[in-house]
Design a protein around this motif. Sequence first.
Motif, PDB file in Angstrom:
ATOM      1  N   UNK A  35       5.655 -19.982  37.652  1.00 50.42           N
ATOM      2  CA  UNK A  35       5.993 -18.824  36.828  1.00 50.42           C
ATOM      3  C   UNK A  35       4.883 -18.634  35.801  1.00 50.42           C
ATOM      4  N   UNK A  36       4.551 -17.386  35.540  1.00 53.02           N
ATOM      5  CA  UNK A  36       3.573 -17.085  34.495  1.00 53.02           C
ATOM      6  C   UNK A  36       4.161 -16.030  33.564  1.00 53.02           C
ATOM      7  N   UNK A  37       3.637 -16.040  32.349  1.00 53.49           N
ATOM      8  CA  UNK A  37       4.049 -15.060  31.349  1.00 53.49           C
ATOM      9  C   UNK A  37       2.793 -14.341  30.889  1.00 53.49           C
ATOM     10  N   UNK A  38       2.837 -13.030  30.934  1.00 56.06           N
ATOM     11  CA  UNK A  38       1.726 -12.216  30.452  1.00 56.06           C
ATOM     12  C   UNK A  38       2.308 -11.191  29.488  1.00 56.06           C
ATOM     13  N   UNK A  39       2.056 -11.392  28.198  1.00 59.59           N
ATOM     14  CA  UNK A  39       2.662 -10.523  27.200  1.00 59.59           C
ATOM     15  C   UNK A  39       4.172 -10.671  27.271  1.00 59.59           C
ATOM     16  N   UNK A  40       4.872  -9.569  27.459  1.00 63.03           N
ATOM     17  CA  UNK A  40       6.317  -9.610  27.563  1.00 63.03           C
ATOM     18  C   UNK A  40       6.830  -9.815  28.973  1.00 63.03           C
ATOM     19  N   UNK A  41       5.921  -9.873  29.940  1.00 60.41           N
ATOM     20  CA  UNK A  41       6.335  -9.969  31.343  1.00 60.41           C
ATOM     21  C   UNK A  41       6.399 -11.404  31.828  1.00 60.41           C
ATOM     22  N   UNK A  42       7.496 -11.736  32.508  1.00 59.89           N
ATOM     23  CA  UNK A  42       7.641 -12.991  33.235  1.00 59.89           C
ATOM     24  C   UNK A  42       7.441 -12.635  34.700  1.00 59.89           C
ATOM     25  N   UNK A  43       6.441 -13.267  35.326  1.00 60.20           N
ATOM     26  CA  UNK A  43       6.051 -12.893  36.683  1.00 60.20           C
ATOM     27  C   UNK A  43       6.111 -14.090  37.614  1.00 60.20           C
ATOM     28  N   UNK A  45       5.707 -15.103  42.087  1.00 60.78           N
ATOM     29  CA  UNK A  45       5.152 -14.643  43.360  1.00 60.78           C
ATOM     30  C   UNK A  45       5.496 -15.686  44.412  1.00 60.78           C
ATOM     31  N   UNK A  46       5.748 -15.238  45.618  1.00 57.43           N
ATOM     32  CA  UNK A  46       6.125 -16.139  46.707  1.00 57.43           C
ATOM     33  C   UNK A  46       4.896 -16.679  47.428  1.00 57.43           C
ATOM     34  N   UNK A  47       4.684 -17.975  47.374  1.00 61.80           N
ATOM     35  CA  UNK A  47       3.566 -18.600  48.067  1.00 61.80           C
ATOM     36  C   UNK A  47       3.674 -18.406  49.577  1.00 61.80           C
ATOM     37  N   UNK A  48       4.885 -18.214  50.078  1.00 68.93           N
ATOM     38  CA  UNK A  48       5.099 -17.994  51.512  1.00 68.93           C
ATOM     39  C   UNK A  48       5.229 -16.519  51.863  1.00 68.93           C
ATOM     40  N   UNK A  49       4.862 -15.665  50.929  1.00 71.79           N
ATOM     41  CA  UNK A  49       4.938 -14.231  51.186  1.00 71.79           C
ATOM     42  C   UNK A  49       6.368 -13.788  51.429  1.00 71.79           C
ATOM     43  N   UNK A  85      -0.100  -4.825  37.186  1.00 69.56           N
ATOM     44  CA  UNK A  85       0.771  -5.994  37.049  1.00 69.56           C
ATOM     45  C   UNK A  85       0.402  -7.072  38.060  1.00 69.56           C
ATOM     46  N   UNK A  86       0.084  -6.681  39.283  1.00 68.38           N
ATOM     47  CA  UNK A  86      -0.320  -7.653  40.299  1.00 68.38           C
ATOM     48  C   UNK A  86      -1.587  -8.379  39.843  1.00 68.38           C
ATOM     49  N   UNK A  87      -2.548  -7.641  39.311  1.00 70.14           N
ATOM     50  CA  UNK A  87      -3.785  -8.247  38.802  1.00 70.14           C
ATOM     51  C   UNK A  87      -3.521  -9.158  37.605  1.00 70.14           C
ATOM     52  N   UNK A  88      -2.650  -8.731  36.693  1.00 63.39           N
ATOM     53  CA  UNK A  88      -2.319  -9.567  35.532  1.00 63.39           C
ATOM     54  C   UNK A  88      -1.650 -10.860  35.974  1.00 63.39           C
ATOM     55  N   UNK A  89      -0.802 -10.768  36.993  1.00 66.03           N
ATOM     56  CA  UNK A  89      -0.151 -11.971  37.519  1.00 66.03           C
ATOM     57  C   UNK A  89      -1.199 -12.905  38.112  1.00 66.03           C
ATOM     58  N   UNK A 114       4.259  -9.695  46.953  1.00 67.05           N
ATOM     59  CA  UNK A 114       5.520 -10.385  46.638  1.00 67.05           C
ATOM     60  C   UNK A 114       5.636 -10.693  45.149  1.00 67.05           C
ATOM     61  N   UNK A 115       4.796 -10.082  44.342  1.00 72.90           N
ATOM     62  CA  UNK A 115       4.874 -10.271  42.893  1.00 72.90           C
ATOM     63  C   UNK A 115       6.147  -9.606  42.359  1.00 72.90           C
ATOM     64  N   UNK A 116       6.910 -10.377  41.607  1.00 73.03           N
ATOM     65  CA  UNK A 116       8.162  -9.884  41.025  1.00 73.03           C
ATOM     66  C   UNK A 116       8.136 -10.100  39.516  1.00 73.03           C
ATOM     67  N   UNK A 117       8.766  -9.206  38.806  1.00 74.51           N
ATOM     68  CA  UNK A 117       8.968  -9.327  37.361  1.00 74.51           C
ATOM     69  C   UNK A 117      10.413  -9.814  37.160  1.00 74.51           C
ATOM     70  N   UNK A 118      10.600 -10.789  36.279  1.00 73.07           N
ATOM     71  CA  UNK A 118      11.935 -11.256  35.936  1.00 73.07           C
ATOM     72  C   UNK A 118      12.304 -10.629  34.582  1.00 73.07           C
TER      73      UNK A 118
END
Length: 122
Positions: A35-43, A45-49, A85-89, A114-118
């Motif tokens: 999990x990563x956090x960029x600003x206010x976004x929690x992002x 991504x699925x390693x298995x797509x 958002x995909x690039x920030x992730x 497969x990038x998702x925002x929580x």
Amino acid sequence: MNLSADDRALLAGSEEVMIETRSADGAVHRTIIWVVVDGGDVLIRSVNGTAGRWYREAVAHPEVALHVAGRRITGRVEAATDSDTVERCSAALITKYRADPALDTMLIPRILPTTLRVVATT
């Protein structure tokens, strides 16, 4: 709505978390993810797509929970398909996991969608 600042700080400082998802028949599954956090976004991504079970379940049933440091943080996932958002992730993954040999797998072009925002549940 973003997760709380305290939740974001906890997630940002955690190497791995468990995501809790539900199958169509209601079975609960937990899977270790990054999990990563960029600003206010929690992002995430699925390693298995799209083949990843947790990813398929989260997309089908967006109410999820992240388990970290003895806490259960509930939220909802939403697709983060815009290129910014995909690039920030990707940049946040590189910063946080640069020493991990599995990092390159998270940056493969077929995995990026497969990038998702929580976000917080309302």
